[in-house]
Design a protein around this motif. Structure first.
Motif, short mmCIF file in Angstrom:
data_model
loop_
_atom_site.label_atom_id
_atom_site.label_comp_id
_atom_site.label_asym_id
_atom_site.label_seq_id
_atom_site.Cartn_x
_atom_site.Cartn_y
_atom_site.Cartn_z
N ARG A 80 52.99 31.59 35.56
CA ARG A 80 52.25 30.94 36.36
C ARG A 80 50.55 31.13 35.89
NH1 ARG A 80 53.87 32.55 42.60
NH2 ARG A 80 56.18 32.65 42.24
N CYS A 81 50.25 32.06 35.09
CA CYS A 81 49.10 32.01 34.62
C CYS A 81 49.02 31.35 33.34
CB CYS A 81 48.47 33.59 34.48
SG CYS A 81 48.38 34.31 35.97
N GLY A 82 49.91 31.01 32.62
CA GLY A 82 50.06 30.29 31.32
C GLY A 82 49.43 31.36 30.15
N VAL A 83 49.82 32.54 30.32
CA VAL A 83 49.66 33.69 29.03
C VAL A 83 51.11 34.26 28.85
CG1 VAL A 83 47.30 33.99 30.00
CG2 VAL A 83 49.19 35.41 30.90
N THR A 84 50.91 35.09 27.76
CA THR A 84 52.20 35.74 27.53
C THR A 84 52.46 36.92 28.29
OG1 THR A 84 51.06 37.31 25.98
CG2 THR A 84 51.69 35.20 25.05
N ARG A 85 53.30 37.20 28.48
CA ARG A 85 54.06 38.50 29.08
C ARG A 85 53.21 39.80 28.64
NH1 ARG A 85 59.94 41.15 30.21
NH2 ARG A 85 59.43 42.89 31.47
N LYS A 130 41.16 33.43 38.17
CA LYS A 130 41.49 32.67 39.17
C LYS A 130 43.31 32.48 39.56
CE LYS A 130 39.95 28.66 41.51
NZ LYS A 130 39.02 27.26 41.44
N LEU A 131 43.63 32.16 38.42
CA LEU A 131 45.26 31.85 38.39
C LEU A 131 46.03 33.00 38.79
CD1 LEU A 131 45.64 29.78 35.17
CD2 LEU A 131 45.69 28.92 37.44
N LEU A 132 45.53 34.18 38.38
CA LEU A 132 46.29 35.48 38.81
C LEU A 132 46.14 35.56 40.15
CD1 LEU A 132 47.59 38.02 37.91
CD2 LEU A 132 45.33 39.24 37.51
N ALA A 133 44.77 35.39 40.91
CA ALA A 133 44.57 35.58 42.37
C ALA A 133 45.45 34.59 43.15
CB ALA A 133 43.13 35.41 42.51
N PRO A 137 20.83 36.07 53.21
CA PRO A 137 21.85 34.76 53.20
C PRO A 137 22.70 34.89 52.21
CG PRO A 137 19.66 34.34 52.73
CD PRO A 137 19.60 35.58 52.96
N THR A 138 23.93 35.26 52.11
CA THR A 138 25.08 35.20 51.01
C THR A 138 26.21 34.06 51.33
OG1 THR A 138 26.08 37.18 51.94
CG2 THR A 138 24.38 37.64 50.39
N LEU A 139 26.58 33.85 50.33
CA LEU A 139 27.67 32.94 50.32
C LEU A 139 28.89 33.53 51.11
CD1 LEU A 139 27.34 31.22 46.75
CD2 LEU A 139 26.65 30.24 48.96
N LYS A 140 29.62 32.79 51.97
CA LYS A 140 30.83 33.41 52.66
C LYS A 140 31.82 33.22 51.59
CE LYS A 140 29.67 31.55 57.38
NZ LYS A 140 30.02 30.74 58.52
N HIS A 141 32.08 32.26 50.67
CA HIS A 141 33.29 32.15 49.92
C HIS A 141 32.42 31.79 48.58
CE1 HIS A 141 35.73 31.70 53.28
NE2 HIS A 141 34.97 30.67 53.68
N CYS A 142 33.03 32.68 47.49
CA CYS A 142 32.46 32.70 46.26
C CYS A 142 33.72 32.24 45.15
CB CYS A 142 32.01 33.93 45.51
SG CYS A 142 30.75 34.55 46.74
N GLU A 143 33.67 31.03 44.93
CA GLU A 143 34.85 30.52 43.91
C GLU A 143 34.22 29.92 42.87
OE1 GLU A 143 37.74 30.64 44.58
OE2 GLU A 143 37.84 31.48 47.10
N LEU A 144 35.07 29.95 41.80
CA LEU A 144 34.57 29.27 40.34
C LEU A 144 34.74 27.93 40.20
CD1 LEU A 144 35.62 32.24 38.24
CD2 LEU A 144 33.39 31.82 38.89
N ASP A 145 34.96 27.24 41.18
CA ASP A 145 35.45 25.55 40.82
C ASP A 145 34.05 25.10 40.79
OD1 ASP A 145 35.23 23.95 43.83
OD2 ASP A 145 35.23 26.45 44.01
#
Length: 322
Positions: free
Chosen positions: A24-29, A48-51, A113-121
Motif C-alpha cells: 500500500r505504501c509502494g515500498v519494499t517489505r 501519509k500513505l502509511l497513515a 489560532p492553530t490549524l484544525k487539520h494539518c495535512e501535506l496535500d
C-alpha cells in the motif's frame, strides 16, 4: 521516531501484515521492517500513505513528547534535519526560556489560532498560505515584507528572540522555533546575521510551525513548513544583499547584540521581551548571569558576557518603555 505502539495496535486491529503495508505504501517489505524496528522514518509522502493504510491521523504516527519537554524545530542551512547535539542545545534553550517566563510579562489569555487539520496535500497548504496573504492584503505577486511577517508572528502570539549566530558552532542556523507546552508559549529565534531575503523565508517557515503547533512531527512538519513558506512568499524573488541586522538595526553589527542602542532598537523592531526578561532575571539572582544567557540564546560565553554587562548596567527605568 514513529509511534510504534499505535502502529502495532493498528496492524493488529486491521490484520495487516508488513507485506500488505509495503504494497500500500509502494515500498519494499524491508523498508517497512526498518520503520517498525525504529531504524528509519518514512519520508513525508510515505508517512501519509502509511497513515492511510493504518487508518490513523498523520499526527498519531509520531509520539507526543512529555508535556514538560520543550518541542523544537529547525533545519540546517543544507536543509537537513538537526543533529542530536543541536537538538539538545535547542531543548536546553527551551528549558532556560521557561525559567524566564515570569520575567517576560507575557500572558497567554487565549489559545493561539492553530490549524484544525494539518495535512501535506498541496491544495490545503495553498489555502492556508492564501488565508495569511489575504490578512496582509497582498497583491497577487507581492512579496511580504519583514515587518509584515513579524506582524503575523506577533498576532499568533509568538515571542521573538533576535540573536547573532555566525555559524562557528553546531546548532547556529537561521531560525528556530521552541514551543513550551506547560505555558503554551511559542518562541521564534531568528538569526540577525542571515540575509534579508533568507530571513523572509525563515520567518514564514517558523510561522508554519506556529500554525500547526507541532501537530506534525519530524520530516512531515518540515515538509509542511517548507511548502507553506514558498506559497506565502509568492512573487518575484527579492534581490536584497543586506543582512537582517542591516535591514532592522541599520548596520551589519558586531558578532553579537551587546550595545544598549542595538538592544533598544531590536526591542522596538521585534517587539521582544527577551532582553527585559534577562535583565530582570539577573537582578532577581543578585548578580550577572552570563552562563545562563549563553545557554538561553545559544551564544558564546564571550558574547553572553558582553550582553550580560550591558543589561546589568542598563537602568531598570529604560526597560519600561519597551
Amino acid at each position: 521516531m514513529l509511534n510504534l505502539s499505535a502502529i502495532k495496535i493498528a496492524l493488529a486491529e486491521r490484520s495487516l501484515s508488513q507485506a500488505a503495508v509495503a504494497e500500500r505504501c509502494g515500498v519494499t517489505r524491508e523498508a517497512v521492517s526498518n520503520w517498525l524496528s525504529g531504524e528509519s522514518i518514512p519520508r513525508p509522502a510515505k508517512l501519509k500513505l502509511l497513515a492511510q493504510a493504518l487508518g490513523l491521523e498523520l499526527g498519531a504516527l509520531m509520539p507526543r513528547p512529555r508535556v514538560e519537554d520543550p518541542i523544537v524545530a529547525y533545519r540546517t542551512r543544507t536543509q537537513t534535519p538537526m543533529s542530536t547535539r543541536a537538538r539538545h542545545a535547542a531543548e536546553d534553550m527551551g528549558r532556560h526560556l521557561r525559567q524566564l517566563m515570569p520575567f517576560t510579562g507575557a500572558r497567554q489569555l487565549f489559545h493561539p489560532p492553530t490549524l484544525k487539520h494539518c495535512e501535506l496535500d498541496a491544495a490545503g497548504i495553498q489555502e492556508v498560505a492564501a488565508w495569511k496573504r489575504r490578512e496582509l492584503d497582498l497583491a497577487s505577486e507581492e512579496v511580504p515584507s519583514i515587518q509584515q511577517l513579524l506582524r503575523l508572528l506577533h498576532e499568533f502570539g509568538a515571542l521573538l528572540v533576535p540573536v547573532f549566530w555566525n555559524g562557528d558552532r553546531e546548532g547556529h542556523e537561521h531560525a528556530l522555533s521552541i514551543y513550551l507546552p506547560d505555558s503554551r508559549t511559542y518562541w521564534v529565534v531568528i538569526n540577525l546575521a542571515c540575509g534579508e531575503d533568507d530571513a523572509r523565508y525563515w520567518l514564514a517557515h517558523e510561522l508554519a510551525h506556529c500554525l500547526t503547533l507541532h501537530a506534525l512531527q519530524g520530516e512531515a512538519a518540515e515538509a509542511f513548513a517548507e511548502r507553506f513558506a514558498h506559497q506565502l512568499l509568492l512573487g518575484p524573488s527579492a534581490t536584497s544583499s543586506r543582512t537582517l541586522a542591516e535591514a532592522c538595526l541599520g548596520h551589519a553589527g558586531p558578532a553579537g547584540l551587546s550595545s544598549l542602542a542595538d538592544i533598544t532598537k531590536a526591542e522596538s523592531v521585534f517587539g521582544t521581551p527577551i532582553f527585559k526578561a534577562l535583565a530582570a532575571f539577573q537582578r532577581a539572582e543578585g548578580g550577572r548571569a552570563p552562563s545562563f544567557i549563553a545557554s538561553t540564546l545559544n551564544i558564546s560565553v564571550q558574547a553572553a558576557n558582553e550582553l550580560s554587562h550591558t543589561l546589568w548596567t542598563r537602568p531598570p527605568s529604560a526597560e519600561t518603555d519597551h
